[in-house]
Design a protein around this motif. Structure first.
Motif, PDB file in Angstrom:
ATOM      1  N   ILE A  77       9.109 -14.269 -10.291  1.00  0.00           N
ATOM      2  CA  ILE A  77       9.282 -13.314  -9.200  1.00  0.00           C
ATOM      3  C   ILE A  77      10.378 -12.316  -9.552  1.00  0.00           C
ATOM      4  CG2 ILE A  77       9.921 -13.095  -6.764  1.00  0.00           C
ATOM      5  CD1 ILE A  77       8.744 -15.992  -6.472  1.00  0.00           C
ATOM      6  N   PHE A  78      11.474 -12.832 -10.109  1.00  0.00           N
ATOM      7  CA  PHE A  78      12.573 -11.986 -10.548  1.00  0.00           C
ATOM      8  C   PHE A  78      12.071 -10.964 -11.573  1.00  0.00           C
ATOM      9  CE2 PHE A  78      17.171 -12.048 -12.314  1.00  0.00           C
ATOM     10  CZ  PHE A  78      17.503 -10.996 -11.477  1.00  0.00           C
ATOM     11  N   CYS A  79      11.251 -11.427 -12.516  1.00  0.00           N
ATOM     12  CA  CYS A  79      10.704 -10.526 -13.537  1.00  0.00           C
ATOM     13  C   CYS A  79       9.813  -9.463 -12.911  1.00  0.00           C
ATOM     14  CB  CYS A  79       9.913 -11.330 -14.567  1.00  0.00           C
ATOM     15  SG  CYS A  79      10.919 -12.439 -15.585  1.00  0.00           S
ATOM     16  N   GLY A  80       8.975  -9.869 -11.955  1.00  0.00           N
ATOM     17  CA  GLY A  80       8.105  -8.909 -11.287  1.00  0.00           C
ATOM     18  C   GLY A  80       8.890  -7.836 -10.564  1.00  0.00           C
ATOM     19  N   ILE A  81       9.976  -8.250  -9.892  1.00  0.00           N
ATOM     20  CA  ILE A  81      10.799  -7.281  -9.162  1.00  0.00           C
ATOM     21  C   ILE A  81      11.504  -6.328 -10.128  1.00  0.00           C
ATOM     22  CG2 ILE A  81      12.860  -7.050  -7.725  1.00  0.00           C
ATOM     23  CD1 ILE A  81      11.993  -9.583  -6.255  1.00  0.00           C
ATOM     24  N   ILE A  82      12.043  -6.870 -11.229  1.00  0.00           N
ATOM     25  CA  ILE A  82      12.746  -6.024 -12.204  1.00  0.00           C
ATOM     26  C   ILE A  82      11.800  -4.992 -12.813  1.00  0.00           C
ATOM     27  CG2 ILE A  82      13.843  -6.023 -14.481  1.00  0.00           C
ATOM     28  CD1 ILE A  82      15.207  -8.613 -13.729  1.00  0.00           C
ATOM     29  N   VAL A  83      10.608  -5.435 -13.228  1.00  0.00           N
ATOM     30  CA  VAL A  83       9.647  -4.513 -13.834  1.00  0.00           C
ATOM     31  C   VAL A  83       9.228  -3.449 -12.832  1.00  0.00           C
ATOM     32  CG1 VAL A  83       7.317  -4.326 -14.793  1.00  0.00           C
ATOM     33  CG2 VAL A  83       8.829  -6.166 -15.546  1.00  0.00           C
ATOM     34  N   LYS A 135       0.806  -1.223   0.000  1.00  0.00           N
ATOM     35  CA  LYS A 135       0.000   0.000   0.000  1.00  0.00           C
ATOM     36  C   LYS A 135       0.839   1.273   0.000  1.00  0.00           C
ATOM     37  CE  LYS A 135      -0.813   0.377   5.008  1.00  0.00           C
ATOM     38  NZ  LYS A 135      -1.843   0.281   6.055  1.00  0.00           N
ATOM     39  N   GLU A 136       2.162   1.121   0.153  1.00  0.00           N
ATOM     40  CA  GLU A 136       3.019   2.302   0.018  1.00  0.00           C
ATOM     41  C   GLU A 136       2.953   2.862  -1.400  1.00  0.00           C
ATOM     42  OE1 GLU A 136       6.963   1.708   1.392  1.00  0.00           O
ATOM     43  OE2 GLU A 136       6.354   0.851   3.322  1.00  0.00           O
ATOM     44  N   ASN A 137       2.686   1.983  -2.373  1.00  0.00           N
ATOM     45  CA  ASN A 137       2.481   2.421  -3.757  1.00  0.00           C
ATOM     46  C   ASN A 137       1.793   1.279  -4.501  1.00  0.00           C
ATOM     47  OD1 ASN A 137       2.741   3.064  -6.575  1.00  0.00           O
ATOM     48  ND2 ASN A 137       4.435   4.430  -6.085  1.00  0.00           N
ATOM     49  N   TRP A 138       0.460   1.356  -4.567  1.00  0.00           N
ATOM     50  CA  TRP A 138      -0.295   0.250  -5.155  1.00  0.00           C
ATOM     51  C   TRP A 138       0.006   0.073  -6.641  1.00  0.00           C
ATOM     52  CZ3 TRP A 138      -2.264  -3.674  -2.849  1.00  0.00           C
ATOM     53  CH2 TRP A 138      -2.762  -3.566  -1.544  1.00  0.00           C
ATOM     54  N   VAL A 139       0.369   1.126  -7.317  1.00  0.00           N
ATOM     55  CA  VAL A 139       0.690   1.002  -8.742  1.00  0.00           C
ATOM     56  C   VAL A 139       1.898   0.091  -8.932  1.00  0.00           C
ATOM     57  CG1 VAL A 139       1.421   2.234 -10.822  1.00  0.00           C
ATOM     58  CG2 VAL A 139      -0.314   3.241  -9.312  1.00  0.00           C
ATOM     59  N   LEU A 140       2.966   0.352  -8.175  1.00  0.00           N
ATOM     60  CA  LEU A 140       4.159  -0.482  -8.275  1.00  0.00           C
ATOM     61  C   LEU A 140       3.873  -1.913  -7.807  1.00  0.00           C
ATOM     62  CD1 LEU A 140       6.977   1.898  -6.957  1.00  0.00           C
ATOM     63  CD2 LEU A 140       6.503   1.244  -9.325  1.00  0.00           C
ATOM     64  N   ALA A 141       3.099  -2.040  -6.728  1.00  0.00           N
ATOM     65  CA  ALA A 141       2.799  -3.371  -6.198  1.00  0.00           C
ATOM     66  C   ALA A 141       2.015  -4.213  -7.209  1.00  0.00           C
ATOM     67  CB  ALA A 141       2.015  -3.239  -4.897  1.00  0.00           C
ATOM     68  N   LEU A 142       0.972  -3.612  -7.783  1.00  0.00           N
ATOM     69  CA  LEU A 142       0.150  -4.351  -8.737  1.00  0.00           C
ATOM     70  C   LEU A 142       0.917  -4.625 -10.031  1.00  0.00           C
ATOM     71  CD1 LEU A 142      -3.308  -2.602  -8.227  1.00  0.00           C
ATOM     72  CD2 LEU A 142      -2.568  -4.851  -7.404  1.00  0.00           C
ATOM     73  N   LEU A 143       1.769  -3.707 -10.448  1.00  0.00           N
ATOM     74  CA  LEU A 143       2.574  -3.933 -11.641  1.00  0.00           C
ATOM     75  C   LEU A 143       3.513  -5.122 -11.436  1.00  0.00           C
ATOM     76  CD1 LEU A 143       3.383  -2.943 -14.468  1.00  0.00           C
ATOM     77  CD2 LEU A 143       5.030  -1.412 -13.379  1.00  0.00           C
ATOM     78  N   ALA A 174       9.647   2.129 -10.840  1.00  0.00           N
ATOM     79  CA  ALA A 174       9.924   3.070  -9.756  1.00  0.00           C
ATOM     80  C   ALA A 174      11.025   4.052 -10.146  1.00  0.00           C
ATOM     81  CB  ALA A 174      10.328   2.303  -8.495  1.00  0.00           C
ATOM     82  N   TRP A 175      12.034   3.567 -10.872  1.00  0.00           N
ATOM     83  CA  TRP A 175      13.151   4.407 -11.293  1.00  0.00           C
ATOM     84  C   TRP A 175      12.714   5.439 -12.341  1.00  0.00           C
ATOM     85  CZ3 TRP A 175      16.916   3.146 -15.655  1.00  0.00           C
ATOM     86  CH2 TRP A 175      17.948   4.081 -15.699  1.00  0.00           C
ATOM     87  N   ILE A 176      11.879   4.984 -13.298  1.00  0.00           N
ATOM     88  CA  ILE A 176      11.492   5.863 -14.406  1.00  0.00           C
ATOM     89  C   ILE A 176      10.410   6.859 -14.002  1.00  0.00           C
ATOM     90  CG2 ILE A 176      10.424   5.905 -16.708  1.00  0.00           C
ATOM     91  CD1 ILE A 176      11.728   3.138 -17.184  1.00  0.00           C
ATOM     92  N   PHE A 177       9.397   6.393 -13.261  1.00  0.00           N
ATOM     93  CA  PHE A 177       8.220   7.232 -13.014  1.00  0.00           C
ATOM     94  C   PHE A 177       8.172   7.854 -11.619  1.00  0.00           C
ATOM     95  CE2 PHE A 177       6.828   4.056 -16.208  1.00  0.00           C
ATOM     96  CZ  PHE A 177       6.534   4.920 -17.249  1.00  0.00           C
TER      97      PHE A 177
END
Length: 394
Positions: free
Chosen positions: A169-175, A140-148, A180-183
């Motif tokens: 899981i690795f792919c989910g973390i990388i994406v 819930k700190e950032n639902w957009v990143l969590a759901l992505l 988070a870095w870009i937006f």
């Protein structure tokens, strides 16, 4: 492709992925109680390797920092200072040693008598559900990143092929990290400023009986969780580690790992449901992969840049992954009840399962002087007592 017959490169990639799954919780505990996260990462890796040595390399389990000891460590540090609290953490190992000896002496029938499927099933469900709040709070700190991150992991696990399918899981973390870095302007100053080599900050205990007696009762909960986790791993792998290498060996290995962690200044460790969930999701249960994760943890603990990079992963990204993993553990508990044909039309079984779940989820606590028991530990004891005192026939 046999997921347990991987090339060394693929084993390495999946091993690092499993470490990513355990990393957030492993470093969160020391951050909350005032210990060095790098030390916790180091002792988690060493403890996991000790566990695998004791269990003859057969049981695919990763040991990480235990959430059960957060409040007791904080209180013990206030009362006895950090070196004294560390002696209490070393004393936690005594509970594991006693339980290991009891199982070795009386055999696994002691566990089968105390922890039948009607008790173990709801305890496994609780292990997953009790951690769900941690995952949600991180997400819930950032639902957009969590759901992505979550959606990426789900899509990769369902649609991908070959190597990519093994690292959802690795792919989910990388994406999630890239997003988070870009937006969101991810702060990487900690990575830039970190030294390449940085040894963990080891702190050694100052032994006295008071903190040991203070901390020992707390170990009841993680010991019961350990037993539940072993049954979860049995379900995930399709093997019976209670018989081979034996529950006494897994308890001894966990106890020795806790002993080592306390000696070096790390929090007590416990079997990690997060990594078990990752195994269930990826279908990779090779113990060699877990040992690679352990060695990676040790390396990351002494390489400052890598440790800083891992610390920079947003909590929301890890939280999105946790939402999936903790649910997987709860499903394993349901599967345990189904596979053992537990008849929930029987009043006896309904009473045991329902009270175990409500006590655990409801946050009930029992206190008597300095002794306190709550959460999974208390719920499991309720299930054990009910199983022993309720008549076998309705």
């Amino acid at each position: 492709m046999d997921s347990n017959n991987l090339t060394p490169l693929r084993k390495g990639v999946v091993g690092v992925q499993f470490l990513f799954v355990a990393f957030g919780a492993t470093v969160l505990v020391p951050l909350l109680v005032g210990l060095d996260p790098s030390t916790a990462l180091f002792t988690a890796g060493i403890g996991t390797l000790i566990f695998h040595a004791v269990t003859r390399g057969k049981v695919p389990i990763f040991l990480g920092s235990s959430f059960a000891f957060i409040a007791p460590i904080i209180k013990a540090t206030e009362l006895y200072g950090l070196p004294g609290a560390l002696s209490g953490m070393v004393g936690v190992a005594l509970v594991y040693f006693v339980m290991s000896a009891l199982v070795k002496w009386q055999g696994v029938r002691v566990i089968e008598r105390l922890f039948p499927p009607v008790v173990i099933g709801p305890v496994i469900i609780l292990i997953g559900l009790s951690l769900a709040g941690t995952g949600v709070n991180m997400a819930k700190e950032n639902w957009v990143l969590a759901l992505l991150s979550l959606v990426t992991a789900v899509v990769v696990s369902m649609k991908a092929k070959g190597l990519l399918k093994l690292i959802p899981i690795f792919c989910g973390i990388i994406v999630g990290y890239l997003a988070a870095w870009i937006f969101y302007g991810l702060d990487l100053s900690g990575v830039r400023d970190a030294a390449w080599i940085g040894l963990p900050q080891f702190v050694f205990p100052k032994f006295s009986w008071e903190p040991i007696l203070f901390m020992i009762p707390v170990a009841i909960a993680p010991v019961i969780e350990h037993i539940g986790d072993i049954y979860v791993v049995n379900t995930v792998t399709g093997k019976d580690f209670v018989k081979d290498p034996g529950l006494h060996r897994t308890l001894l290995g966990d106890g020795l790992a806790c002993f080592c962690a306390g000696l070096l200044g790390g929090p007590p460790v416990t079997t990690y449901s997060e990594v078990t969930g990752a195994m269930s999701l990826t279908k990779i249960t090779n113990p060699q992969v877990i040992r690679i994760a352990a060695i990676s943890a040790i390396l990351f603990s002494v390489i400052g840049k890598i440790s800083a990079l891992l610390r920079s992963i947003p909590s929301a990204v890890l939280g999105g992954i946790m939402l999936l993993l903790f649910g997987t553990i709860a499903c394993a508990g349901i599967g345990n009840l189904v596979n053992n044909c537990i008849d929930l039309s029987r009043t006896r079984n309904i009473v045991i399962v329902s009270l175990t779940l409500t006590v655990g989820i409801g946050g009930a606590a029992f206190s008597w002087g300095d002794f306190s028991l709550s959460g999974i530990g208390l719920a499991a004891l309720v299930g054990v007592v009910l199983n022993l005192i309720l008549p076998k026939e309705d």
